[in-house]
Design a protein around this motif. Structure first.
Motif: not given
Length: 447
Positions: A248-249, A265-266, A268-269, A273, A307, A323
């Protein structure tokens, strides 16, 4: 399944934080009182709770003996031992396994129980990993700077920016990932600073801030293609001293420019961030020197299963919420000097060794102390360390030693002396280490 009885006291300087009683077998009066048939869901819930209580108070490998006592009560209770739901719950909660590798969840539980027992009793197979060095021109390029491990692969990041991937089952070098090189700001600017293995992809970063992704193919070529997903800017961001993450991260720890210590960073995308933080501001000058010289580690960052990210320099340690990136969950700055290369995270706990050689294991979310122990030689020669869910592995003074982290008990020293290590990594089955002599070592505790 069986398990040895726990020691009544910790050795090796350990201090026990949680108590617990022994799990005795059922008394005769208890057996006589169970003539009635109890609902199977109730017995499953009881067996689950007994096993978890034993795991938390005595250690994970002692859950098996507690379960055995439950199954001996009567034939009805013994029948619960065939419940896949029971073994699924226990494998997930005790061994942290959500994906089944074997035919049944009971087999999965037995496998990880046996592997943990092997880890405790030092039953392992040692291998020196080999790879083709004919295409390496500079001796410094063979220096392995960092390691990452998954259930199936070991990734080794080198000073020339390449990442070599080994298959853990066969111990064979299966492919090499190379970065897209550009103009260098120093001899070590393209050196790998961190690796993330996530599912079928590998993400690796270099000191100049570049981040690349490669796909782990089931039948890889000798050289696997990569793509650059982030181009570093040393003048704006500083030097990327460490890089870690999960599915995830991704988290980069930078030094050299004030107020830009963390980049998140994200995964997934692949979108950046968050940028901020001042953890490494006092280490700015040392960070810049990493571009041209093989300096000591300025800082280290690791990602937990909750997380969150744990990051430290020699002067400060903090826990960030991934998060809600601007939130510092916990912070420790009390004048203690930390040995940066000793810090690691596994699941929900982290470990770090101070300048006096005292290691402390804490829970990431609360900073609650789990145990402490003394790492021999760390105060004089430093320590390079890692941990898995049950054990801490520390290399200091040419020797690799192991402690269990439930009570801080010293267990043993590896027979193989590898000299000074510059990277050590572990999961619940394997330990890998790289030495300054460019040798790569692997120990398999599932053998």
């Amino acid at each position: 399944m069986s398990s040895s009885a726990p020691s009544s006291s910790s050795s090796g300087g350990g201090r026990r934080r949680r108590g617990g009683g022994d799990f005795d077998g059922p008394s005769s009066s208890r057996r006589r009182a169970t003539n009635e048939v109890w609902p199977e869901p109730f017995v499953e819930a009881l067996a689950t709770q007994v096993a978890i209580d034993a795991s938390r108070s005595l250690g994970r490998i002692h859950a098996a003996a507690a379960l055995s006592n439950v199954f001996q009560v009567c034939s009805t209770w013994r029948a619960v031992s065939r419940s896949e739901l029971l073994w699924h719950r226990l494998t997930t909660q005790i061994w942290g396994r959500t994906d089944r590798l074997l035919d049944t969840w009971r087999d999965e539980y037995v496998y990880w129980h046996t592997t943990a027992c092997n880890f405790r009793t030092h039953r392992s197979l040692h291998t020196v990993l080999q790879f083709d060095q004919s295409d390496v021109d500079e001796p410094d390029s063979l220096m392995c700077r960092c390691l990452a491990i998954s259930l199936r692969h070991l990734a080794c990041g080198f000073a020339d920016g390449t990442v070599r991937l080994f298959d853990l089952a066969t111990r064979v070098h299966v492919t090499t990932f190379r970065p897209h090189h550009r103009d260098h700001l120093g001899q070590f600017s393209c050196a790998v600073s961190g690796i993330v293995i996530a599912d079928a992809r590998i993400v690796f970063a270099s000191i100049d801030g570049d981040i690349h992704i490669g796909v782990i193919d089931s039948t890889p070529a000798a050289i696997s293609p990569t793509r650059r997903v982030h181009e570093g800017n040393v003048m704006n961001d500083g030097v990327l001293v460490d890089f870690a993450g999960c599915d995830r991260w991704w988290v980069g720890l930078y030094a050299g420019v004030p107020g830009r210590a963390f980049h998140i960073w994200d995964g997934n995308s692949e979108e950046l961030v968050f940028v901020g933080g001042s953890l490494t501001d006092p280490e700015s000058v040392t960070g810049w020197h990493m571009l041209a010289e093989p300096m000591e580690q300025v800082g280290r960052v690791r990602v937990s299963s909750r997380e969150s990210a744990v990051a430290c320099t020699s002067l400060q340690l903090m826990v960030l919420d991934l998060r809600n990136q601007e939130v510092v969950l916990n912070e420790e700055e009390n004048g203690v000097v930390w040995i940066v290369t000793s810090m690691d995270v596994s699941n929900e706990t982290y470990i770090v060794v101070d300048g006096h050689g005292v290691a402390v294991v804490r829970r990431v979310d609360t900073m609650e102390e789990v145990c402490t122990f003394t790492v021999t030689g760390a105060a004089q020669r430093g320590a390079v360390g890692c941990m898995n869910m049950g054990y801490a592995v520390m290399s200091s003074g040419g020797a690799i030693r192991v402690w269990e982290i439930e009570h801080g008990q010293y267990l043993y020293r590896f027979r193989e002396r590898i000299g000074a290590a510059n990277a050590v990594v572990a999961n619940d089955r394997y330990v890998a280490a790289s030495g300054f002599d460019t040798t790569l070592h692997l120990w398999d505790f599932g053998a």
